[in-house]
Each structure stands twice: as C-alpha cells, then as structure tokens.
Design an enzyme around this catalytic site. Sequence first.
Site, PDB file in Angstrom:
ATOM      1  N   ARG A   1      63.345  67.160 -10.774  1.00  0.00           N
ATOM      2  CA  ARG A   1      63.762  66.177  -9.763  1.00  0.00           C
ATOM      3  C   ARG A   1      64.580  65.047 -10.382  1.00  0.00           C
ATOM      4  NH1 ARG A   1      58.124  64.714  -7.743  1.00  0.00           N
ATOM      5  NH2 ARG A   1      59.017  63.227  -6.272  1.00  0.00           N
TER       6      ARG A   1
ATOM      7  N   ARG B   1      50.845  66.131  -5.006  1.00  0.00           N
ATOM      8  CA  ARG B   1      51.982  66.828  -4.407  1.00  0.00           C
ATOM      9  C   ARG B   1      52.440  67.935  -5.340  1.00  0.00           C
ATOM     10  NH1 ARG B   1      56.368  62.471  -2.257  1.00  0.00           N
ATOM     11  NH2 ARG B   1      57.806  63.906  -3.264  1.00  0.00           N
TER      12      ARG B   1
HETATM   13  P1  ADP Z   1      61.129  61.667  -4.111  1.00  0.00           P
HETATM   14  O1  ADP Z   1      62.056  60.560  -3.737  1.00  0.00           O
HETATM   15  O2  ADP Z   1      59.895  61.177  -4.762  1.00  0.00           O
HETATM   16  O3  ADP Z   1      61.791  62.804  -4.832  1.00  0.00           O
HETATM   17  P2  ADP Z   1      60.784  62.471  -1.330  1.00  0.00           P
HETATM   18  O4  ADP Z   1      59.437  62.481  -0.743  1.00  0.00           O
HETATM   19  O5  ADP Z   1      61.743  61.431  -0.904  1.00  0.00           O
HETATM   20  O6  ADP Z   1      60.528  62.406  -2.881  1.00  0.00           O
HETATM   21  O7  ADP Z   1      61.481  63.903  -1.148  1.00  0.00           O
HETATM   22  C1  ADP Z   1      60.801  65.083  -1.398  1.00  0.00           C
HETATM   23  C2  ADP Z   1      61.753  66.265  -1.360  1.00  0.00           C
HETATM   24  O8  ADP Z   1      62.361  66.364  -0.077  1.00  0.00           O
HETATM   25  C3  ADP Z   1      62.915  66.208  -2.331  1.00  0.00           C
HETATM   26  O9  ADP Z   1      62.577  66.649  -3.621  1.00  0.00           O
HETATM   27  C4  ADP Z   1      63.907  67.157  -1.644  1.00  0.00           C
HETATM   28  O10 ADP Z   1      63.563  68.504  -1.816  1.00  0.00           O
HETATM   29  C5  ADP Z   1      63.706  66.825  -0.185  1.00  0.00           C
HETATM   30  N1  ADP Z   1      64.626  65.744   0.238  1.00  0.00           N
HETATM   31  C6  ADP Z   1      64.295  64.473   0.573  1.00  0.00           C
HETATM   32  N2  ADP Z   1      65.381  63.762   0.910  1.00  0.00           N
HETATM   33  C7  ADP Z   1      66.444  64.591   0.774  1.00  0.00           C
HETATM   34  C8  ADP Z   1      67.853  64.460   0.962  1.00  0.00           C
HETATM   35  N3  ADP Z   1      68.405  63.306   1.365  1.00  0.00           N
HETATM   36  N4  ADP Z   1      68.644  65.542   0.727  1.00  0.00           N
HETATM   37  C9  ADP Z   1      68.114  66.713   0.332  1.00  0.00           C
HETATM   38  N5  ADP Z   1      66.804  66.913   0.130  1.00  0.00           N
HETATM   39  C10 ADP Z   1      65.969  65.870   0.348  1.00  0.00           C
END
Ligand code: ADP
Length: 204
Positions: free
Chosen positions: A170, A159
């Site tokens: 992050r 990714r």
């Molecule tokens: P992780 O938990 O490993 O960071 P996710 O796959 O859950 O990865 O999320 C990937 C990306 O999607 C985040 O880095 C963000 O940019 C976006 N994202 C996911 N959930 C949210 C949220 N609740 N609010 C804002 N952005 C989100």
Amino acid sequence: MKIILMGPPGVGKGTQGDRLSKRLEINKISTGDLFRYHRNQSTELGILASTYMDKGEYVPDHVTIGMVIESIELTENSKGFILDGFPRTIAQATALDNEIGDTGGIDLVIHMVVEREELIKRLSGRQICQSCQALFHSDSARSKIYGKCDLCGGVLYQREDDRPEVVEKRLGVYSKETEPLVEYYKILGKLTEINADGTPDAVE
Ligand code: ADP
Ligand code: ZN
C-alpha cells in the site's frame, strides 16, 4: 466548504476526518469506508472492490469515480464535504474537477505527513471493533480487555490489508500513484501541509 484529506495509509485521515466533520458540520465521504460497507453487504461493487483491497491495490478508477460522484451528488444541498481517501490518482482528481468545477471546486487540500516507520507501526498494530468500528492499537491504545472493544464489548479484528506484506504494498502504491497529486494541488495553490506525527488530539 469542500475539503480533501490527503496522505498515506496510516496517517490518520479517518480519525481527523471524523473530527473535522463534527467540527464543521459537513459530511465525510470515505472511499475506504464505502468500499468496506459494500463488501459487508456483498454487493457487486463490494465483491469487485475486495479483490483489490485485500492485495493493497487501488480499485479501478472508473469504479471508484462513479461511487464518489454518486455520494457527492447526495450532499448537494449541504454546506460541503470532506473527502477522505479520494482522489488518489490524477484521473480521479480530474474527474472531481469536472464534477464540482462549476460550484467553485475544492477549497482546501490538507496534506497529512508522517514518517514511514511510524506509519508501519500504526498500521500493523491497528485493531478495529467489528460492531462499532472504534479503533485501538496493540501498543499505543490498548483495549482494557484483550481483543474486546472498550466502548461496546465487540470483537476486535485486524484489517486484512494491515498485514505487514500488504502494508508495504500500500505504501508503494501510494508513492507511485498518489504522491504526484501533492504537486497537482500545490500548483493550484490549495495545499496545506500538516505534521500528523502526534496523538489525535495534538494533530487536531
Ligand atoms: P488507507 O488509506 O489506510 O489505505 P482506506 O480505508 O482509505 O485505507 O482504503 C482501503 C482500500 O480501499 C485501499 O487500499 C484501496 O484498495 C481502496 N480505495 C480506497 N480509496 C480508493 C481510491 N480513491 N481509489 C482506488 N482505490 C481506493
Ligand atoms: Zn465497539
């Protein structure tokens, strides 16, 4: 049953969310998966979201909230849902309360905890199958053939946001924006903490 899975990137929310969803026979709503789906389909939402995702930043609240509320409304006649990756800000938590408050609100928040060093290791070695989304890891769960999925033979990729610089970002955003929610749900008496520092089977 309405459950929130909370925890930093790499803690295993996706993996455990899938298991829990099968076990309890309720839908999992993953914001990360929804955003990636939209990105792959090149929808307006997906194009907007990817500019934030690739930098490790959160997608703006109003966009995220709108998308999740829509998904929750689609599960209205089911037994409940598991939220993976939502809420991540106080504004999102408040919007969620407003949406489901009159149907009893959230039942349980599972806070998954793993040390920072381990999170970085997990994320930076993570490989995903392009076709079936199965997860592999360059140290701990290597595929039999380098770069190929054991299950379907698909191509494995990293990714964009699992690159080391973005991982740091992050984790920082998580501490600042999402950690405060632990207190929020603790006060409401809904928080359960689990140590997620083991194999997927052990954690389950
Ligand atoms: P992780 O938990 O490993 O960071 P996710 O796959 O859950 O990865 O999320 C990937 C990306 O999607 C985040 O880095 C963000 O940019 C976006 N994202 C996911 N959930 C949210 C949220 N609740 N609010 C804002 N952005 C989100
Ligand atoms: Zn595959």
